[in-house]
Design an enzyme around this catalytic site. Structure first.
Site: not given
Ligand code: PBG
Length: 327
Positions: A194, A247
């Site tokens: 991520k 992601k």
């Molecule tokens: C929680 C989380 C996020 C997303 C999924 N889980 C936001 C972030 O990390 O700031 C992003 C999902 C999206 O942008 O569709 N941490």
């Protein structure tokens, strides 16, 4: 002309093109992220994500029905609580918003597969993904709360938990907590790869989870790095992750391909909010054809090597599969 090999030969008609297609898309691999919030009778459009809504527990069923009609049976819950505090207690409260949504969905939609995002950022007053020590997120203290959150989701009926916080060691901590409480068969889908990405912008607006100071770069990955993603994925597999997620998706398809080669577990790709909103905005301006772009971006994620695709367009894609527009 003497040319034995003519690549165009296999492109000469629709039936043949479909026969030799290398990537097949199946609705059973789609996961729809859904936002649930406290309150009653709420169906609230998210301004930065036109076509996506925040639902209260009593209205989310409408969306679950239309997903099922399209052929999508897996959802991932994101909670929007009424109250936030320093330690994100809403994340692991027995009557937390996700826990309530799970109990309701478990009862009314026994045929659906319920996944939860496990993170603190929607529940902390400062918007970071863990508990703070000064201005830094304290890794090891946060692990306890993440494990507690995952357990409370399993107790409320989650089929699978998906930690997205990027703390070190969270998969091991969650696995230990689930196992100690008898949830041996609840899989962990780890957001292992991520990146600290601007593509999450619309989500933070949707979930009200933007950090109140600083950014997430001390826990989410630097997007210049590739080998580090493999390291994260391998570590999480060692700790017991059942599925590894990459992601965002669109700008990180190289990572999807690399992770697929590096690990032996299924690979998921999450097409995040910014990807959705860019397509929506481009289509609203008439610059691109929304339907065709949805099909092309989805196919590209599967072609890169994902087995599972998380997308706000899950319902549309499922219909396009039925209609033969993709797949
Ligand atoms: C929680 C989380 C996020 C997303 C999924 N889980 C936001 C972030 O990390 O700031 C992003 C999902 C999206 O942008 O569709 N941490």
């Amino acid at each position: 002309m003497d040319m034995k090999i003519r690549p165009r030969r296999l492109r000469s008609g629709e039936l043949l093109r479909k026969m030799v297609r290398e990537t097949r898309v199946d609705a059973s691999s789609l996961i729809y992220p859904i936002f649930v919030k406290e309150g009653v009778g709420i169906v609230e459009e998210i301004p930065t994500m036109p076509g996506q809504f925040r639902y209260s527990v009593d209205t989310m069923g409408e969306k679950l029905v239309s997903l099922q009609n399209a052929g999508v049976s897996s959802v991932m819950f994101f909670g929007i609580p009424d109250h936030k505090d320093e330690v994100g207690s809403g994340a692991y409260a027995e009557d937390g918003i996700v826990q309530k949504a799970l109990r309701r969905a478990r009862e009314e939609f026994p045929g659906m597969y319920l996944i939860t995002d496990v993170c603190m950022c929607e529940y902390t007053s400062h918007g970071h993904c863990g508990v703070l020590c000064g201005h830094d997120v304290n890794n090891d203290e946060t692990l306890k709360l993440l494990a507690k959150t995952a357990l409370s989701h399993a107790q409320a009926g989650a089929d699978m938990v998906a930690p997205s916080d990027m703390m070190d060691g969270r998969v091991a901590a969650i696995r230990a907590e689930l196992d100690a409480n008898g949830y041996l068969n609840v899989p962990i889908m780890s957001y292992a790869v991520k990146y600290a990405s601007a593509f999450y912008g619309p989500f933070r607006d949707a979930a009200g989870s933007a950090p109140s100071f600083g950014d997430r770069k001390s826990y989410q990955m630097d997007y210049h790095n590739s080998r580090e993603g493999i390291k994260e994925a391998l570590l999480d597999v060692e700790e017991g992750a059942d599925i590894i997620m990459v992601k965002p998706a669109m700008s990180y398809l190289d990572m999807v391909t690399k992770i697929r080669e590096a690990v032996k577990v299924p690979v998921a790709a999450y097409s995040v909010s910014g990807e959705y909103s860019m397509i929506k905005a481009g289509a609203a301006l008439g610059y691109i054809d929304e339907e065709k772009i949805i099909c092309e971006t989805a196919a590209s994620a599967y072609r890169a090597g994902c087995d599972i695709y998380l997308t706000y367009y899950a319902e549309e894609i499922a219909w396009y599969i039925k209609e033969g527009k993709i797949g």
